[in-house]
Design a protein around this motif. Sequence first.
Motif, PDB file in Angstrom:
ATOM      1  N   ILE A 113      -1.123  16.094  -0.024  1.00  0.00           N
ATOM      2  CA  ILE A 113      -0.646  15.081  -0.985  1.00  0.00           C
ATOM      3  C   ILE A 113       0.464  14.249  -0.353  1.00  0.00           C
ATOM      4  N   GLN A 114       1.380  14.914   0.359  1.00  0.00           N
ATOM      5  CA  GLN A 114       2.487  14.202   1.017  1.00  0.00           C
ATOM      6  C   GLN A 114       1.957  13.226   2.061  1.00  0.00           C
ATOM      7  N   SER A 115       0.923  13.653   2.805  1.00  0.00           N
ATOM      8  CA  SER A 115       0.334  12.799   3.835  1.00  0.00           C
ATOM      9  C   SER A 115      -0.304  11.556   3.213  1.00  0.00           C
ATOM     10  N   GLN A 116      -1.041  11.776   2.113  1.00  0.00           N
ATOM     11  CA  GLN A 116      -1.658  10.629   1.436  1.00  0.00           C
ATOM     12  C   GLN A 116      -0.590   9.703   0.854  1.00  0.00           C
ATOM     13  N   ALA A 117       0.454  10.297   0.294  1.00  0.00           N
ATOM     14  CA  ALA A 117       1.546   9.488  -0.266  1.00  0.00           C
ATOM     15  C   ALA A 117       2.177   8.622   0.829  1.00  0.00           C
ATOM     16  N   ASP A 118       2.380   9.199   1.993  1.00  0.00           N
ATOM     17  CA  ASP A 118       2.956   8.437   3.120  1.00  0.00           C
ATOM     18  C   ASP A 118       2.038   7.297   3.532  1.00  0.00           C
ATOM     19  N   ASP A 119       0.711   7.585   3.551  1.00  0.00           N
ATOM     20  CA  ASP A 119      -0.248   6.533   3.915  1.00  0.00           C
ATOM     21  C   ASP A 119      -0.225   5.388   2.906  1.00  0.00           C
ATOM     22  N   TYR A 120      -0.215   5.731   1.620  1.00  0.00           N
ATOM     23  CA  TYR A 120      -0.192   4.696   0.577  1.00  0.00           C
ATOM     24  C   TYR A 120       1.100   3.883   0.647  1.00  0.00           C
ATOM     25  N   LYS A 121       2.193   4.577   0.923  1.00  0.00           N
ATOM     26  CA  LYS A 121       3.484   3.874   1.020  1.00  0.00           C
ATOM     27  C   LYS A 121       3.464   2.904   2.210  1.00  0.00           C
ATOM     28  N   ARG A 122       2.918   3.381   3.333  1.00  0.00           N
ATOM     29  CA  ARG A 122       2.847   2.528   4.521  1.00  0.00           C
ATOM     30  C   ARG A 122       1.981   1.292   4.259  1.00  0.00           C
ATOM     31  N   LEU A 123       0.814   1.507   3.646  1.00  0.00           N
ATOM     32  CA  LEU A 123      -0.082   0.389   3.337  1.00  0.00           C
ATOM     33  C   LEU A 123       0.563  -0.574   2.333  1.00  0.00           C
ATOM     34  N   ARG A 124       1.239  -0.008   1.329  1.00  0.00           N
ATOM     35  CA  ARG A 124       1.928  -0.867   0.361  1.00  0.00           C
ATOM     36  C   ARG A 124       2.988  -1.717   1.038  1.00  0.00           C
ATOM     37  N   ASP A 125       3.783  -1.097   1.919  1.00  0.00           N
ATOM     38  CA  ASP A 125       4.856  -1.824   2.605  1.00  0.00           C
ATOM     39  C   ASP A 125       4.286  -2.901   3.533  1.00  0.00           C
ATOM     40  N   GLU A 126       3.159  -2.573   4.196  1.00  0.00           N
ATOM     41  CA  GLU A 126       2.520  -3.573   5.065  1.00  0.00           C
ATOM     42  C   GLU A 126       2.083  -4.794   4.265  1.00  0.00           C
ATOM     43  N   HIS A 127       1.501  -4.552   3.090  1.00  0.00           N
ATOM     44  CA  HIS A 127       1.058  -5.665   2.240  1.00  0.00           C
ATOM     45  C   HIS A 127       2.250  -6.424   1.668  1.00  0.00           C
ATOM     46  N   ASN A 128       3.330  -5.729   1.373  1.00  0.00           N
ATOM     47  CA  ASN A 128       4.531  -6.416   0.880  1.00  0.00           C
ATOM     48  C   ASN A 128       5.132  -7.318   1.959  1.00  0.00           C
ATOM     49  N   ILE A 129       5.111  -6.835   3.207  1.00  0.00           N
ATOM     50  CA  ILE A 129       5.596  -7.670   4.320  1.00  0.00           C
ATOM     51  C   ILE A 129       4.708  -8.896   4.474  1.00  0.00           C
ATOM     52  N   LYS A 130       3.387  -8.674   4.377  1.00  0.00           N
ATOM     53  CA  LYS A 130       2.445  -9.793   4.464  1.00  0.00           C
ATOM     54  C   LYS A 130       2.672 -10.792   3.332  1.00  0.00           C
ATOM     55  N   THR A 131       2.975 -10.264   2.142  1.00  0.00           N
ATOM     56  CA  THR A 131       3.244 -11.133   0.989  1.00  0.00           C
ATOM     57  C   THR A 131       4.458 -12.016   1.256  1.00  0.00           C
ATOM     58  N   LYS A 132       5.515 -11.441   1.812  1.00  0.00           N
ATOM     59  CA  LYS A 132       6.712 -12.228   2.136  1.00  0.00           C
ATOM     60  C   LYS A 132       6.395 -13.314   3.165  1.00  0.00           C
ATOM     61  N   GLU A 133       5.580 -12.942   4.160  1.00  0.00           N
ATOM     62  CA  GLU A 133       5.193 -13.930   5.189  1.00  0.00           C
ATOM     63  C   GLU A 133       4.402 -15.082   4.567  1.00  0.00           C
ATOM     64  N   LEU A 134       3.512 -14.763   3.626  1.00  0.00           N
ATOM     65  CA  LEU A 134       2.713 -15.793   2.970  1.00  0.00           C
ATOM     66  C   LEU A 134       3.588 -16.705   2.111  1.00  0.00           C
ATOM     67  N   PHE A 135       4.545 -16.105   1.394  1.00  0.00           N
ATOM     68  CA  PHE A 135       5.488 -16.905   0.608  1.00  0.00           C
ATOM     69  C   PHE A 135       6.288 -17.836   1.516  1.00  0.00           C
ATOM     70  N   LYS A 136       6.717 -17.304   2.649  1.00  0.00           N
ATOM     71  CA  LYS A 136       7.480 -18.110   3.601  1.00  0.00           C
ATOM     72  C   LYS A 136       6.640 -19.269   4.117  1.00  0.00           C
TER      73      LYS A 136
END
Length: 296
Positions: free
Chosen positions: A18-41
């Motif tokens: 569960i911890q491993s999956q949580a880390d993966d989801y967090k990483r993917l979420r953060d990657e998409h959030n970074i991409k979102t900021k780049e798109l806004f910029k």
Amino acid sequence: MSRNNSRRQSQQLSFGEIQSQADDYKRLRDEHNIKTKELFKYLNSTNKEIEQYRKEAKDLRKNRDEINQKIKEKKKKKYELIDKIKEYKNKRNNLKSKDKANGKNYSLIKKYEAETERLERSIETDQLTIKEENRIIERITELAEKRKELLKYMEENDELFQIEKDIESIGIELDNIKENFNVLSKESQEYHEKMVTLYKEIDYINDQRKIKEEELIINKVKADEYHELFIKMLNQKKRVRKPKKHYAYKKQMERKTIEDEIIKKNLAAAIEKQKKGQRLNMFEARLLLEKGTKEE
């Protein structure tokens, strides 16, 4: 796989999984959030770019329209002059038909001019003797004098002459207008082409923006999905931790029971050695001392 089956499967996962999956989801979420900021910029930067291009295009349109207004005025003036020339020509033709003498003088002037041009061309192109050339020059001088006298007479006495001068003057003005008209038309076209180029660039940027805006929406949805899954894993992890703590406590109690059994055996051995008067080691002496303290 249905959502219920997925939930049952996630409930069967270990804490580490569960911890491993949580880390993966967090990483993917953060990657998409970074991409979102780049798109806004990117979208913000294109907003400024489009604003600048529109300002430049507006200035070009203003310049083009100002020149087109001048062209419009030149066209109006050109047609006015053309009409005026027509008016003078009609007046000249009427005068010629009414005044044969003046008309004849006008024709003679044209005849002298034509003969002068022919003689001058002959001097330049024909193989002439000096005598022949001198004779031609004398004739040219004679024609010039005759033309001059006629012009003087017509200037003083002939309305037709003044009309010819007016037509010539208007013709010069009309030529200047046509030349200026061509310059202004070329300049207007240059402004127009630059403006069209800018608007095409704006259209291209807007097309790219639409693609990025769709990408932004998809990316934001993905980020939200991964965040939701991450939260679910955190909640699942909390539920799995409790039995792990209970299991650890059980293991701890089992380990303590074993330790107590070992201590009892060692204590019994120490008592037996004491009875026999045998030497005790430090651990055995401490066990007997602790036993005595507890009994007191």
